[in-house]
Design an enzyme around this catalytic site. Structure first.
Site, PDB file in Angstrom:
ATOM      1  N   ASP A   1     -13.364  -3.142   0.089  1.00  0.00           N
ATOM      2  CA  ASP A   1     -12.746  -4.355  -0.188  1.00  0.00           C
ATOM      3  C   ASP A   1     -13.650  -5.063  -1.438  1.00  0.00           C
ATOM      4  O   ASP A   1     -13.439  -5.471  -2.199  1.00  0.00           O
ATOM      5  CB  ASP A   1     -12.674  -5.382   0.874  1.00  0.00           C
ATOM      6  CG  ASP A   1     -11.347  -5.050   1.546  1.00  0.00           C
ATOM      7  OD1 ASP A   1     -10.509  -4.571   1.112  1.00  0.00           O
ATOM      8  OD2 ASP A   1     -11.323  -5.526   2.972  1.00  0.00           O
TER       9      ASP A   1
ATOM     10  N   SER B   1       0.876  -1.363  -0.041  1.00  0.00           N
ATOM     11  CA  SER B   1      -0.105  -0.003  -0.035  1.00  0.00           C
ATOM     12  C   SER B   1       0.988   1.318  -0.113  1.00  0.00           C
ATOM     13  O   SER B   1       0.624   2.374  -0.713  1.00  0.00           O
ATOM     14  CB  SER B   1      -0.976  -0.065   1.226  1.00  0.00           C
ATOM     15  OG  SER B   1      -2.023  -0.844   0.889  1.00  0.00           O
TER      16      SER B   1
ATOM     17  N   THR C   1     -12.434 -23.278  10.818  1.00  0.00           N
ATOM     18  CA  THR C   1     -13.207 -23.345  11.846  1.00  0.00           C
ATOM     19  C   THR C   1     -14.553 -23.260  11.742  1.00  0.00           C
ATOM     20  O   THR C   1     -15.078 -22.123  11.361  1.00  0.00           O
ATOM     21  CB  THR C   1     -12.699 -22.121  13.167  1.00  0.00           C
ATOM     22  OG1 THR C   1     -11.362 -22.249  13.078  1.00  0.00           O
ATOM     23  CG2 THR C   1     -13.183 -22.287  14.402  1.00  0.00           C
TER      24      THR C   1
ATOM     25  N   LYS D   1      -9.253  -5.515  11.218  1.00  0.00           N
ATOM     26  CA  LYS D   1     -10.480  -4.764  10.677  1.00  0.00           C
ATOM     27  C   LYS D   1     -11.811  -4.872  11.305  1.00  0.00           C
ATOM     28  O   LYS D   1     -12.686  -4.065  11.254  1.00  0.00           O
ATOM     29  CB  LYS D   1     -10.858  -5.612   9.135  1.00  0.00           C
ATOM     30  CG  LYS D   1      -9.794  -5.117   8.224  1.00  0.00           C
ATOM     31  CD  LYS D   1     -10.026  -5.949   6.854  1.00  0.00           C
ATOM     32  CE  LYS D   1      -8.865  -5.592   5.798  1.00  0.00           C
ATOM     33  NZ  LYS D   1      -9.167  -6.497   4.287  1.00  0.00           N
TER      34      LYS D   1
ATOM     35  N   ARG E   1     -16.796 -20.541  12.737  1.00  0.00           N
ATOM     36  CA  ARG E   1     -16.671 -19.206  12.392  1.00  0.00           C
ATOM     37  C   ARG E   1     -17.474 -18.762  11.138  1.00  0.00           C
ATOM     38  O   ARG E   1     -17.918 -17.904  10.871  1.00  0.00           O
ATOM     39  CB  ARG E   1     -15.318 -18.828  12.233  1.00  0.00           C
ATOM     40  CG  ARG E   1     -14.651 -17.380  12.246  1.00  0.00           C
ATOM     41  CD  ARG E   1     -13.342 -17.161  12.733  1.00  0.00           C
ATOM     42  NE  ARG E   1     -13.002 -15.798  12.584  1.00  0.00           N
ATOM     43  CZ  ARG E   1     -11.979 -15.288  11.911  1.00  0.00           C
ATOM     44  NH1 ARG E   1     -10.641 -16.061  11.311  1.00  0.00           N
ATOM     45  NH2 ARG E   1     -11.704 -14.003  11.989  1.00  0.00           N
TER      46      ARG E   1
HETATM   47  P1  ATR Z   1      -8.891 -11.393   7.308  1.00  0.00           P
HETATM   48  O1  ATR Z   1      -9.390 -10.275   7.965  1.00  0.00           O
HETATM   49  O2  ATR Z   1      -7.740 -11.252   6.338  1.00  0.00           O
HETATM   50  O3  ATR Z   1      -9.818 -12.342   6.860  1.00  0.00           O
HETATM   51  P2  ATR Z   1      -8.905 -12.882   9.619  1.00  0.00           P
HETATM   52  O4  ATR Z   1     -10.110 -12.672  10.283  1.00  0.00           O
HETATM   53  O5  ATR Z   1      -7.597 -13.250  10.567  1.00  0.00           O
HETATM   54  O6  ATR Z   1      -8.172 -12.229   8.480  1.00  0.00           O
HETATM   55  O7  ATR Z   1      -9.082 -14.476   8.853  1.00  0.00           O
HETATM   56  C1  ATR Z   1      -8.269 -15.210   8.367  1.00  0.00           C
HETATM   57  C2  ATR Z   1      -8.762 -16.450   7.724  1.00  0.00           C
HETATM   58  O8  ATR Z   1      -7.960 -17.516   7.274  1.00  0.00           O
HETATM   59  C3  ATR Z   1      -9.916 -17.220   8.635  1.00  0.00           C
HETATM   60  O9  ATR Z   1     -10.868 -17.904   7.746  1.00  0.00           O
HETATM   61  C4  ATR Z   1      -8.882 -18.558   9.132  1.00  0.00           C
HETATM   62  O10 ATR Z   1      -9.367 -19.774   9.598  1.00  0.00           O
HETATM   63  P3  ATR Z   1     -10.146 -19.931  10.920  1.00  0.00           P
HETATM   64  O11 ATR Z   1     -11.308 -19.266  11.154  1.00  0.00           O
HETATM   65  O12 ATR Z   1     -10.300 -21.300  11.096  1.00  0.00           O
HETATM   66  O13 ATR Z   1      -8.863 -19.517  11.958  1.00  0.00           O
HETATM   67  C5  ATR Z   1      -7.903 -18.800   7.933  1.00  0.00           C
HETATM   68  N1  ATR Z   1      -6.627 -19.305   8.202  1.00  0.00           N
HETATM   69  C6  ATR Z   1      -5.755 -18.691   8.813  1.00  0.00           C
HETATM   70  N2  ATR Z   1      -4.757 -19.800   8.634  1.00  0.00           N
HETATM   71  C7  ATR Z   1      -5.271 -20.950   8.468  1.00  0.00           C
HETATM   72  C8  ATR Z   1      -4.796 -22.315   8.478  1.00  0.00           C
HETATM   73  N3  ATR Z   1      -3.578 -22.529   8.762  1.00  0.00           N
HETATM   74  N4  ATR Z   1      -5.540 -23.193   7.909  1.00  0.00           N
HETATM   75  C9  ATR Z   1      -6.829 -23.026   7.661  1.00  0.00           C
HETATM   76  N5  ATR Z   1      -7.465 -21.625   7.559  1.00  0.00           N
HETATM   77  C10 ATR Z   1      -6.508 -20.707   8.105  1.00  0.00           C
END
Ligand code: ATR
Length: 292
Positions: A106, A21, A157, A70, A160
């Site tokens: 976004d 950015s 998850t 965010k 979520r």
């Molecule tokens: P953003 O604002 O970029 O969406 P975030 O809210 O931290 O960031 O979300 C990250 C996403 O990546 C989530 O869907 C997360 O899955 P979980 O809800 O299960 O945590 C996913 N994610 C991050 N690392 C992961 C991993 N190692 N395996 C599977 N999903 C992952």
């Protein structure tokens, strides 16, 4: 009389040294010959509220909010625009009559990028699969619902993913046309053959993160595949999709398009997404990709 300070904006994130950015907004400031600046500010989650609430004191007229702030920004801003209310996350903030306003660009950036990189990508409609259920996923789901897709959210998850679905179900009845559904990752092989669109919003496959390991063999050839990560430029998902003949859209285009409205708010001029800007960002990413 003291000289008027030049307006400065920033991107607030944590562990986001990869962010392009500053390079992008710096390019726009230079090419438009505007006085101003744009910084990368690493803010730890526990310090974010204080930083955001005192943005002006820190010398900023506004900025972008990125991982992982965010959702917190959504709770902290004084005023929210329509997209923010629908998405439940803020990626752009600005000061208006002393109040902190929050927007979310976004969804707009995601759609503008796909329209540019894969024209007609949304014409057939049908099932769109969204990998991930964070703040970025909510913006993408919102955008896909707006374009009339049936949306399936697949997240590690599941609870979520279910929360995301509940978030959209709580919207006014007139919107959207259909509700998203939530699935576990294990369901993906069964869902993929029906997908017309697939997008990764998780950090999997980004530089320094574990790979996103999914088999695209059973995805229909006309399906468009997108990744919102832009380092590396071509993620493993996009490479695999390209090898199988799918049309793809990378995350760099979304970055560029989502940046336009914020810049216009902070500096008063709407910048353009040009081939020159893409070239600048691409060469910078490529130059540093191999650098560890
Ligand atoms: P953003 O604002 O970029 O969406 P975030 O809210 O931290 O960031 O979300 C990250 C996403 O990546 C989530 O869907 C997360 O899955 P979980 O809800 O299960 O945590 C996913 N994610 C991050 N690392 C992961 C991993 N190692 N395996 C599977 N999903 C992952």
């Amino acid at each position: 009389m003291s000289p008027r300070a030049e307006p400065r904006a920033c991107v607030m994130g944590h562990g986001v040294a990869y962010s392009r950015s500053p390079l992008m907004h710096g390019h726009w400031l230079r090419t438009l010959q505007l006085d101003g600046g744009y910084d990368l500010v690493d803010v730890a989650p526990e310090a974010f509220e204080d930083f955001l609430r005192h943005l002006a004191r820190h010398g900023y007229v506004g900025g972008n909010v990125t991982r992982p702030h965010k959702d917190a920004a959504f709770r902290l801003v004084d005023d929210r625009d329509g997209a923010v209310e629908a998405i439940g996350a803020v990626n752009t903030v600005w000061l208006e009559d002393g109040r902190l306003a929050g927007g979310n660009t976004d969804a707009e950036g995601f759609l503008a990028n796909l329209d540019q990189q894969a024209p007609g990508w949304d014409v057939a409609g049908g099932l769109a699969i969204v990998l991930g259920a964070g703040g970025a996923a909510r913006a993408v789901v919102y955008a896909l619902l707006e374009r009339g897709f049936d949306v399936g959210v697949v997240n590690r998850t599941v609870a979520r993913g279910d929360d995301l679905v509940r978030h959209f179900r709580a919207r006014p009845r007139s919107w959207p046309r259909s509700w998203p559904r939530s699935w576990a990752f294990e369901e993906l092989p069964r869902l993929l053959p029906d997908a017309r669109f697939l997008v990764n919003t998780t950090s999997l496959g980004a530089k320094g993160q574990p790979p996103l390991d999914i088999n695209l063999q059973r995805v229909r050839p006309e399906a468009v595949v997108c990744d919102i990560n832009y380092v590396p430029l071509e993620t493993g998902l996009l490479r695999a999709a390209r090898h199988l003949g799918h049309r793809t859209a990378d995350g760099l285009g979304m970055l560029m398009h989502q940046g336009v409205p914020g810049f216009a708010r902070w500096f008063g001029v709407r910048p353009a997404v040009t081939p020159g800007l893409r070239q600048l960002l691409e060469s910078d990413i490529r130059a540093r990709e191999g650098a560890g």
